[in-house]
Design an enzyme around this catalytic site. Structure first.
Site: not given
Length: 766
Positions: A46, A101
């Site tokens: 970060y 899925k």
């Protein structure tokens, strides 16, 4: 949706709720993919380090694929308007399906997924939302959106986005069924440009399928499409634009009229709409795709009984030739992502069709045959679509799609070395429990009676429920009958399986038989008739005696007692395999990349040279039953030095193995990290392991083996299956104390496979 033997709907419904509710909730999660343990790691991940790639992407947007996970990230997006067979249930209610899925994308093709459920039915607003979030993703899979809006949404997004996008309900079914159609026509001896086809159903999938068949050569004028009102002909009105494309000038109005003389029937509608009379009216060698789920348009067994020449596929896993979208969408997206394609075009779809069709004609690997417990699997009426567990799909389909994208000019990057790409694809495999799924599938094909000791325990009862409902085994519960029934009622486990209580009056005759057997076995080893009579009332002896007498096919014991105390009665009752002096235990470790095996983990404290030789040989035989080629490392804390006493022992065992079994891939003594590293192995060109890492590790003593696998089990970095007991004439396995439900199910599955193998050997006279 697959169906399972003996599945009780109430139990299954509760199991489905428990499965999704278990911690962590849902079916997919996000995990860090970069180091993050230090302050420096975090400063790179970060602020301030993250600003550097941001600036690079600002200068060159294409570098987003270099510095982020976009290139392996797909969005599975729905508005919940056409979920499974449930209809318009809303965006939130569709989330379990979208997560599912996502799970399939990950386990079959190692593609990361965010599922996104959008509460918006207006097609234009839905399109704007998807366009707004598209920069996050490398590809988009649209799912469960009702027709006709699905056609409009997909077309607009394909035109306005520059990433792979596909509505799988349409094109996934179209691609797999088209591959099946090509092969079915070959078996029927018919040409695609000559056959007459009836398509029953006119929704998104039916329209997409028919269009793809036409792209393959089917003549549009030879297609009769039917919806709920009958044949779409010139007499109909108020038709959607999609249906208008398939109007034909005919007097045929009904499905039965349409089917007269037809060569092909493709059903994408509802169950049991085709009668035997309709099937009989079709042409010679009729091709019937009954793809409604879970009930096909005509039952498979009824169709086969009606016409011996029928060539049939369904959407179900329990019949031959399953048209399953999982054969396509993970690998199509995999290939598209890997070349940074700007879309999924017709060329890529057709490439996938031909890759899937061609794969079914190739010799089937032993691993696939074993997965379905078949003696053989050859291209023909019972096999013209690849099986979902065929690991070759990721290479065949992904490579074909990637090449098509490159050749059609929509690839953002080119793959220059397809051999290297194939190896990269293979490296992605194994990051799941494929081996377990394959083993369970084999077990279902011929389930055996498996007796579970300690059946009063919740984990054992829950495992029995799974084994029973999934059709993996025919469980027998061994324990105190009254308490078992109380526990079943307490936990809401309703399964119709035998409960055997060694103390019960109904077992008096069995106790008499078992007592005589036990006394004969042990009368010269310190056991008198009184002791035998007392011992057969104990489950630790009763279970092995059930197996000895053929009253069960396999035995799982342990759970609440230590390994040694449970194993002793087993060894007193069950004979060893011919040539086996000592039994041994082996653990299967399901790592991210591939399964590895540790032996001996549970029995021989300080194995001799001869013991190590026998352990290695038993391990080789056992690993081969999983369709895995064993590469055995005989471990030590030196590499081919033979200085310490332990190393000398291992080195001597290797010498004997090389002499007695020259074709066996085994070497040592070697340190485990060297045996698992190709570069390190290259330092020892004389080794039989070559530069391919080992997958079976034989430890020099019990302590090192046992501690090693328990560290792995405790860290939960890999699933541990076992111990697999090796060297007995009948299938017995001892679960670890406080094993999880999955661990018990997995070991019981192995017991079923063991029983199947022994049955086959007996039939063949081996």
């Amino acid at each position: 949706m697959p169906t399972y033997k003996n599945r009780d709907e109430k139990n299954f419904n509760q199991a489905a709720l428990d499965y999704h509710k278990a911690e962590p909730k849902g079916k997919i999660e996000v995990i860090p993919s970069k180091p993050h343990s230090s302050a420096r790691d975090l400063s790179l991940a970060y602020s301030p380090g993250v600003a550097i790639p941001c600036l690079e992407i600002e200068k060159n947007p294409q570098t987003i694929y270099d510095y982020t996970g976009k290139g392996n990230l797909v969005a599975v997006i729905s508005n919940g308007t056409a979920v499974l067979g449930l209809g318009d249930i809303g965006a939130e209610a569709s989330k379990p399906v979208m997560e599912g899925k996502g799970l399939l994308f990950k386990i079959f093709a190692d593609i990361n997924v965010f599922d996104i459920e959008i509460s918006e039915k207006d097609p234009d607003k839905f399109i704007e939302i998807v366009k707004g979030i598209a920069p996050t993703f490398g590809g988009i899979n649209l799912e469960d959106i009702k027709a006709p809006e699905a056609f409009y949404i997909e077309q607009r997004l394909k035109e306005e986005l520059n990433i792979p996008l596909m509505h799988d309900d349409q094109h996934g079914t179209a691609i797999i069924s088209a591959a099946a159609l090509l092969n079915a026509l070959e078996l029927a001896g018919k040409k695609i440009d000559e056959v007459k086809m009836v398509v029953n159903g006119a929704g998104a999938a039916a329209i997409a399928c028919t269009k793809l068949y036409i792209a393959l050569g089917l003549k549009k004028e030879n297609v009769l499409m039917c919806d709920s009102k009958g044949v779409i002909n010139h007499k109909r009105n108020n038709l959607t634009p999609e249906k208008l494309d398939f109007i034909v000038n005919t007097d045929k109005d009904t499905l039965d009229e349409a089917l007269m003389g037809a060569d092909v029937f493709v059903g994408l509608s509802k169950g049991d709409v085709m009668t035997p009379d309709m099937l009989n009216s079709m042409a010679e060698n009729p091709i019937v795709f009954g793809l409604a789920n879970p009930t096909p348009e005509i039952d498979y067994n009824l169709a086969i009984k009606t016409r011996k020449d029928v060539i049939m596929a369904t959407g179900r896993s329990d019949f031959p030739n399953q048209v399953n979208n999982v054969l396509g969408f993970p690998y199509i997206f995999r290939g598209a992502l890997d070349v940074q394609a700007s879309g999924i075009n017709e060329e890529m779809k057709l490439a996938a069709v031909h890759a899937i069709a061609d794969l079914a004609k190739e010799p089937v690997p032993e691993a696939v045959i074993l997965a379905y417990n078949l003696k053989s699997l050859n291209f023909g009426r019972d096999y013209f679509i690849p099986k979902p567990f065929d690991n070759r799909l990721i290479t065949r389909v992904s490579i074909a799609v990637a090449k098509a994208a490159m050749e059609s000019g929509i690839a953002g990057r080119a793959i220059t070395d397809f051999e290297e790409y194939e190896n990269n694809l293979l490296d992605r495999m194994g990051r799941d429990e494929k081996l377990i799924r394959m083993m369970q599938n084999r077990a279902r094909s011929n389930p055996k009676r498996i007796t579970l000791g300690n059946a009063e325990e919740y984990n054992v009862l829950k495992a029995a429920q799974i084994l029973y409902e999934e059709g993996i085994a025919q469980p027998i519960l061994l324990g105190e009958k009254k308490f078992i029934r109380e526990q079943m009622q307490k936990f809401g486990i309703e399964i119709d399986v035998p409960i055997v209580d060694p103390m019960d009056d109904d077992q008096e005759e069995k106790r008499r038989e078992y007592r005589d057997t036990l006394w004969k076995l042990r009368q010269r080893k310190g056991m008198n008739e009184y002791k035998a009579k007392r011992f057969v009332r104990q489950r630790d002896y009763f279970g092995p005696l059930m197996l000895k007498h053929g009253d069960t096919d396999g035995l799982i014991v342990g759970f609440s007692k230590n390994y040694t105390s449970v194993l002793r009665p087993v060894l007193e009752v069950i004979e060893k395999e011919n040539g086996v002096d000592k039994v041994a235990g082996m653990m299967m470790i399901l790592t991210e990349k591939k399964p590895i095996f540790f032996a001996d983990t549970s029995i021989n404290a300080d194995p001799s040279v001869e013991d190590l030789v026998n352990i290695a040989k038993m391990a080789e035989i056992t690993v081969k039953t999983f369709a895995i080629e064993p590469r055995i490392a005989m471990l030590g804390y030196e590499n081919f030095a033979g200085i310490s006493e332990t190393s000398k022992k291992v080195s001597k065992a290797v010498e004997i193995l090389h002499q007695k079994f020259p074709k066996m891939v085994v070497d040592g003594e070697i340190q485990p990290d060297f045996a698992m590293n190709a570069d390190h192995l290259a330092d020892y060109p004389f080794s039989k392991l070559g530069t391919t890492p080992a997958n079976v590790f034989v430890f020099p003593n019990l302590e090192s083996a046992n501690l090693s696998y328990k560290i792995i089990r405790g860290m939960k970095v890999a699933q541990v299956v076992g111990p697999i007991l090796m060297g007995l004439k009948q299938p017995v396995h001892v679960v670890q104390m406080r094993s999880s439900v999955d661990e018990i199910v997995n070991l019981a599955t192995i017991a079923v496979l063991d029983a199947q193998r022994r049955e086959e050997m007996k039939k063949s006279g081996k």
